[in-house]
Write a protein that holds these residues in place. Sequence first.
Motif, mmCIF file in Angstrom:
data_model
loop_
_atom_site.group_PDB
_atom_site.id
_atom_site.type_symbol
_atom_site.label_atom_id
_atom_site.label_comp_id
_atom_site.label_asym_id
_atom_site.label_seq_id
_atom_site.Cartn_x
_atom_site.Cartn_y
_atom_site.Cartn_z
ATOM 1 N N LEU A 43 0.830 -1.200 0.000
ATOM 2 C CA LEU A 43 0.000 0.000 0.000
ATOM 3 C C LEU A 43 0.867 1.253 0.000
ATOM 4 O O LEU A 43 0.619 2.199 -0.762
ATOM 5 N N ARG A 44 1.891 1.264 0.850
ATOM 6 C CA ARG A 44 2.750 2.441 0.968
ATOM 7 C C ARG A 44 3.643 2.635 -0.250
ATOM 8 O O ARG A 44 3.900 3.771 -0.665
ATOM 9 N N GLU A 45 4.114 1.536 -0.823
ATOM 10 C CA GLU A 45 5.084 1.631 -1.912
ATOM 11 C C GLU A 45 4.443 1.752 -3.291
ATOM 12 O O GLU A 45 4.977 2.437 -4.169
ATOM 13 N N GLU A 46 3.282 1.102 -3.476
ATOM 14 C CA GLU A 46 2.703 1.051 -4.819
ATOM 15 C C GLU A 46 1.265 1.551 -4.905
ATOM 16 O O GLU A 46 0.714 1.666 -6.000
ATOM 17 N N GLY A 47 0.642 1.814 -3.758
ATOM 18 C CA GLY A 47 -0.718 2.337 -3.787
ATOM 19 C C GLY A 47 -1.779 1.271 -3.590
ATOM 20 O O GLY A 47 -1.508 0.067 -3.652
ATOM 21 N N THR A 88 -4.456 18.661 14.644
ATOM 22 C CA THR A 88 -3.126 18.680 14.026
ATOM 23 C C THR A 88 -2.628 17.267 13.755
ATOM 24 O O THR A 88 -2.149 16.959 12.650
ATOM 25 N N GLY A 89 -2.737 16.386 14.760
ATOM 26 C CA GLY A 89 -2.279 15.010 14.593
ATOM 27 C C GLY A 89 -3.045 14.281 13.505
ATOM 28 O O GLY A 89 -2.465 13.544 12.699
ATOM 29 N N TYR A 90 -4.346 14.501 13.466
ATOM 30 C CA TYR A 90 -5.201 13.831 12.482
ATOM 31 C C TYR A 90 -4.847 14.274 11.064
ATOM 32 O O TYR A 90 -4.630 13.449 10.169
ATOM 33 N N VAL A 91 -4.779 15.586 10.857
ATOM 34 C CA VAL A 91 -4.507 16.118 9.516
ATOM 35 C C VAL A 91 -3.102 15.736 9.054
ATOM 36 O O VAL A 91 -2.904 15.345 7.892
ATOM 37 N N GLU A 92 -2.137 15.826 9.939
ATOM 38 C CA GLU A 92 -0.766 15.497 9.553
ATOM 39 C C GLU A 92 -0.615 14.019 9.220
ATOM 40 O O GLU A 92 0.123 13.655 8.295
ATOM 41 N N TYR A 93 -1.320 13.151 9.958
ATOM 42 C CA TYR A 93 -1.277 11.727 9.620
ATOM 43 C C TYR A 93 -1.853 11.504 8.221
ATOM 44 O O TYR A 93 -1.284 10.762 7.409
ATOM 45 N N ALA A 94 -2.975 12.141 7.939
ATOM 46 C CA ALA A 94 -3.617 11.979 6.631
ATOM 47 C C ALA A 94 -2.706 12.454 5.503
ATOM 48 O O ALA A 94 -2.651 11.838 4.431
ATOM 49 N N MET A 95 -1.974 13.540 5.743
ATOM 50 C CA MET A 95 -1.098 14.084 4.705
ATOM 51 C C MET A 95 0.178 13.257 4.541
ATOM 52 O O MET A 95 0.705 13.126 3.436
ATOM 53 N N GLU A 96 0.665 12.691 5.639
ATOM 54 C CA GLU A 96 1.897 11.900 5.583
ATOM 55 C C GLU A 96 1.656 10.462 5.136
ATOM 56 O O GLU A 96 2.576 9.782 4.682
ATOM 57 N N HIS A 97 0.415 9.987 5.283
ATOM 58 C CA HIS A 97 0.075 8.609 4.902
ATOM 59 C C HIS A 97 -1.170 8.624 4.007
ATOM 60 O O HIS A 97 -2.226 8.100 4.381
ATOM 61 N N PRO A 98 -1.061 9.223 2.833
ATOM 62 C CA PRO A 98 -2.245 9.398 1.978
ATOM 63 C C PRO A 98 -2.920 8.097 1.554
ATOM 64 O O PRO A 98 -4.152 8.028 1.496
ATOM 65 N N GLU A 153 -2.858 5.111 3.138
ATOM 66 C CA GLU A 153 -3.528 4.498 4.284
ATOM 67 C C GLU A 153 -4.832 5.227 4.604
ATOM 68 O O GLU A 153 -5.863 4.605 4.867
ATOM 69 N N TYR A 154 -4.770 6.544 4.559
ATOM 70 C CA TYR A 154 -5.950 7.343 4.878
ATOM 71 C C TYR A 154 -7.049 7.110 3.844
ATOM 72 O O TYR A 154 -8.222 6.962 4.187
ATOM 73 N N ARG A 155 -6.653 7.046 2.597
ATOM 74 C CA ARG A 155 -7.617 6.787 1.524
ATOM 75 C C ARG A 155 -8.284 5.429 1.718
ATOM 76 O O ARG A 155 -9.485 5.268 1.493
ATOM 77 N N LEU A 156 -7.503 4.454 2.150
ATOM 78 C CA LEU A 156 -8.034 3.105 2.356
ATOM 79 C C LEU A 156 -9.148 3.090 3.398
ATOM 80 O O LEU A 156 -10.202 2.489 3.187
ATOM 81 N N VAL A 157 -8.917 3.739 4.538
ATOM 82 C CA VAL A 157 -9.883 3.696 5.639
ATOM 83 C C VAL A 157 -11.234 4.248 5.205
ATOM 84 O O VAL A 157 -12.286 3.768 5.636
ATOM 85 N N PHE A 158 -11.210 5.235 4.324
ATOM 86 C CA PHE A 158 -12.462 5.850 3.896
ATOM 87 C C PHE A 158 -12.886 5.394 2.501
ATOM 88 O O PHE A 158 -13.682 6.054 1.834
ATOM 89 N N ALA A 159 -12.343 4.240 2.063
ATOM 90 C CA ALA A 159 -12.696 3.706 0.747
ATOM 91 C C ALA A 159 -14.140 3.224 0.729
ATOM 92 O O ALA A 159 -14.688 2.795 1.739
ATOM 93 N N SER A 160 -14.737 3.263 -0.439
ATOM 94 C CA SER A 160 -16.138 2.864 -0.579
ATOM 95 C C SER A 160 -16.328 1.354 -0.456
ATOM 96 O O SER A 160 -17.458 0.875 -0.407
#
Length: 223
Positions: free
Chosen positions: A63-67, A132-142, A144-151
């Motif tokens: 997920l981190r390396e290839e999406g 701050t922690g929430y937004v920075e995590y989302a920006m640093e781990h795009p 992973e964040y996208r996965l959690v809110f995937a349809s």
Amino acid sequence: MGVHHGGDTVQNNLHSSPVDVVNIALTVSAPDVDVVNIRSCEKVNDVVDDTRTRLVDSALRLLREEGLDAVTLRAVGDQTGLSRMAPYRHFADKTALLAALALRVVTDLSAHVAGAVLERDGRVERMRAFYTGYVEYAMEHPEEYRLVFASDFLIGDHPELEAAIDEVMAALGMEVTCDQAASKAGMMALLSTAHGLAQLAAAGHLSHKGISHTDVIDVLVTP
């Protein structure tokens, strides 16, 4: 190898080979058979849990390396060094694998945010740390964040994931608001705001306007 009846002999032979364990089970008394069977089942469960953990670890690396699109059951099997069919013994389909991976991400996200929140005193500063922690995590781990809110994760289809998210949100709600009776609606309001801000920041809408997420957070937490 001589086999004797009694619990002591069973204990001494618990580290024997699988064939020896079967021989013991065939010759000892009924209570001892139960002990051997329980220990054997525990070992099998440990192996299953370890393999499942390795598969989720590999899925996270992919997920981190290839999406997100690269995370498939076969690719995870290859990444783990197992057969391509091995993941199918632990996950019914790709969505089940992604749900397990999302559960791992939620755990990481909550640990990141909780760590920041617990370092602050007072409701305002804890809310600032949460956003701050929430937004920075989302920006640093795009990814992973996208996965959690995937349809893929429709409401009601993954109760284990939903329960974990509810537990995390409830715990964070108490820590952020300093209120043991923090309501679900109150925590959802915080989460909705943080999620919207994370989306805007990640998409570049804030920087395009010449402001940062911390500027917005200052406005949000100012009494």
